[in-house]
Design an enzyme around this catalytic site. Structure first.
Site, PDB file in Angstrom:
ATOM      1  N   LYS A  62       0.824  -1.211   0.000  1.00  0.00           N
ATOM      2  CA  LYS A  62       0.000   0.000   0.000  1.00  0.00           C
ATOM      3  C   LYS A  62       0.859   1.262   0.000  1.00  0.00           C
ATOM      4  O   LYS A  62       0.536   2.243  -0.673  1.00  0.00           O
ATOM      5  CB  LYS A  62      -0.942  -0.006   1.200  1.00  0.00           C
ATOM      6  CG  LYS A  62      -2.039  -1.045   1.068  1.00  0.00           C
ATOM      7  CD  LYS A  62      -2.870  -1.144   2.322  1.00  0.00           C
ATOM      8  CE  LYS A  62      -3.945  -2.217   2.172  1.00  0.00           C
ATOM      9  NZ  LYS A  62      -4.741  -2.374   3.398  1.00  0.00           N
ATOM     10  N   HIS A 110      -0.327  -8.016  17.143  1.00  0.00           N
ATOM     11  CA  HIS A 110      -1.365  -9.026  16.958  1.00  0.00           C
ATOM     12  C   HIS A 110      -1.962  -9.400  18.302  1.00  0.00           C
ATOM     13  O   HIS A 110      -1.355  -9.214  19.360  1.00  0.00           O
ATOM     14  CB  HIS A 110      -0.834 -10.268  16.237  1.00  0.00           C
ATOM     15  CG  HIS A 110       0.424 -10.841  16.817  1.00  0.00           C
ATOM     16  ND1 HIS A 110       0.440 -11.624  17.945  1.00  0.00           N
ATOM     17  CD2 HIS A 110       1.705 -10.728  16.415  1.00  0.00           C
ATOM     18  CE1 HIS A 110       1.687 -11.987  18.204  1.00  0.00           C
ATOM     19  NE2 HIS A 110       2.472 -11.452  17.298  1.00  0.00           N
TER      20      HIS A 110
END
Length: 126
Positions: A62, A110
């Site tokens: 991205k 995470h």
């Protein structure tokens, strides 16, 4: 100097399913040997680490999409997520792209269900 950012979040279960449903072929296509070795060493939490690396690679895609990604054929393995001696993650780009980037910084996290990554890239001036 151009500063680019990228962020990605992914469900860990989605990565786990991709790995298990393809009998490991997903790993062979997306991750380098070093990444696989690292994630597999995490035993019960390996899918969190696979997902975090997947999110990191997506975040890099991205960030570079406006310039490099359109000019070059970048693959998953051109972006490698490694850890330094303190455990901090960093990005290693394949040589054909590394000279296009001045600096790159990554943050990965995470939890039980999700993995997230944020990247900031400083492009070299042409």
């Amino acid at each position: 100097m151009k500063i680019r950012t990228g962020t990605d979040i992914i469900e860990i279960e989605r990565v786990k399913s991709s790995i298990e449903d393809t009998d490991g072929k997903f790993c062979e296509r997306v991750y380098t040997e070093k990444e696989i070795e690292y994630c597999e060493s995490k035993k019960m939490q390996k899918y969190q680490h696979y997902a975090a690396r997947f999110a990191a690679k997506e975040a890099v895609f991205k960030a570079i999409s406006k310039t490099l990604y359109r000019k070059y054929d970048i693959t998953w393995k051109d972006i490698e997520v490694l850890n330094d001696e303190t455990g901090r993650p960093y990005i290693k780009l394949s040589e054909q792209f590394a000279n296009k980037i001045e600096d790159i910084d990554i943050s990965i996290s995470h939890c039980k269900k999700y993995a997230v990554a944020n990247v900031v890239i400083i492009e070299r001036e042409d």
